[in-house]
Design an enzyme around this catalytic site. Sequence first.
Site, PDB file in Angstrom:
ATOM      1  CE  LYS A  45     -32.589  41.515   5.506  1.00  0.00           C
ATOM      2  NZ  LYS A  45     -33.215  42.725   6.004  1.00  0.00           N
ATOM      3  CB  CYS A 129     -41.735  46.282   1.056  1.00  0.00           C
ATOM      4  SG  CYS A 129     -40.318  47.411   1.066  1.00  0.00           S
ATOM      5  CE  LYS A 164     -45.051  43.648   8.505  1.00  0.00           C
ATOM      6  NZ  LYS A 164     -43.689  43.531   9.012  1.00  0.00           N
ATOM      7  CB  ILE A 190     -49.360  48.615   9.788  1.00  0.00           C
ATOM      8  CG1 ILE A 190     -48.660  49.408  10.889  1.00  0.00           C
ATOM      9  CG2 ILE A 190     -50.857  48.767   9.846  1.00  0.00           C
ATOM     10  CD1 ILE A 190     -48.992  50.895  10.942  1.00  0.00           C
ATOM     11  CB  THR A 265     -38.403  50.625  15.393  1.00  0.00           C
ATOM     12  OG1 THR A 265     -38.848  50.474  14.036  1.00  0.00           O
ATOM     13  CG2 THR A 265     -37.511  51.840  15.502  1.00  0.00           C
TER      14      THR A 265
HETATM   15  O1  RRO Z   1     -36.223  46.036   2.918  1.00  0.00           O
HETATM   16  C1  RRO Z   1     -36.881  47.068   3.113  1.00  0.00           C
HETATM   17  O2  RRO Z   1     -36.492  48.182   2.702  1.00  0.00           O
HETATM   18  C2  RRO Z   1     -38.167  47.041   3.833  1.00  0.00           C
HETATM   19  C3  RRO Z   1     -39.112  46.029   3.729  1.00  0.00           C
HETATM   20 BR1  RRO Z   1     -38.789  44.451   2.802  1.00  0.00          BR
HETATM   21  C4  RRO Z   1     -40.365  46.152   4.368  1.00  0.00           C
HETATM   22  O3  RRO Z   1     -41.260  45.298   4.312  1.00  0.00           O
HETATM   23  N1  RRO Z   1     -40.595  47.282   5.079  1.00  0.00           N
HETATM   24  C5  RRO Z   1     -39.688  48.258   5.180  1.00  0.00           C
HETATM   25  O4  RRO Z   1     -39.956  49.265   5.838  1.00  0.00           O
HETATM   26  N2  RRO Z   1     -38.468  48.123   4.556  1.00  0.00           N
END
Ligand code: RRO
Length: 304
Positions: A45, A129, A164, A190, A265
């Site tokens: 994470k 993000c 990233k 991505i 996913t």
């Molecule tokens: O934690 C999130 O809401 C989140 C992150 Br860090 C990310 O890099 N990509 C995403 O879709 N959600």
Amino acid sequence: MDLLQTRVTGVDFRNPILLASGIWGESGISLTRAYEGGAGGVVTKSIGSEPRSGYPNPTIEKNGTWGLLNAMGLPNPGIESYGEEVRYALSRGVRVVGSVFGGTAEEFARLSQAMEALGVAAIELNLSCPHAKGYGSEIGSDPEALAEVVRAVKSAVRLPVWAKLTPNTADPASLGRAAERAGADAISAINTLRGMAIDPVTMRPILSHVSGGLSGPAIKPIGLAFVWQVFEAVHIPIIGIGGISRPEDVFEYLLAGASLVEVGTAVMEGGGPLFGQLARGVSDILVTHGLKSVSESVGAAHRR
Ligand code: RRO
């Protein structure tokens, strides 16, 4: 399955299919489950300096037509507590890549040093993000700000550094080149695409944060085009991410120019065994095409 063994940014992977950041990364046990299911490696994470609870519920909306929307809000226990999860996975022989996020270049550098001290094999910088104020794509969609982070991290650690990138940009090649010039060892691409959903009954946005990040099969063509464009712009390896759920998807990313892929996913449904299924399927596809290694397929669709 020696056919699948591959070395990327100086790190050996038993196969090119890794667990993506954000899925199953909350504990050493879940990271280990992905590896035991057959993943070539796992990405943690995204971890920050302090504990964060993330956004209030609802944080996820799943829809059979277009996939998954999330706005988790970077929930994580903070680097200090997360150390024991990484140590657990490492003690089980898992190949771990540490993902970090920060608000400044210095914070990214400090977190990367802490990950390095834990013994991870590489660092993935979350510069992408789509819905975190002051973090992620707010930094990573500006080539200068992105380069500053990469430079700071590169001078702070000896490990390979993967940047990233966000698909929420008009110019993937410029972002890729900025990361490469700043010294990144690889590009991961991505992250999710900004999106939203509205409940026609309540007439309100479904996610508490209003917008979130779209993932799942719908984004595979976007990820592929991004990897394709960046492959033509840089000389460093690319880790392809976005909408992978079948061996053919992995192969397409390799052909577009990815040296490794990450799956997120689809793991929510397929679980750990999905990795073994994907690895066996990719091995069969390579054999069918007379290819003797993963690397022979990387970027092959660019060659006439
Ligand atoms: O934690 C999130 O809401 C989140 C992150 Br860090 C990310 O890099 N990509 C995403 O879709 N959600």
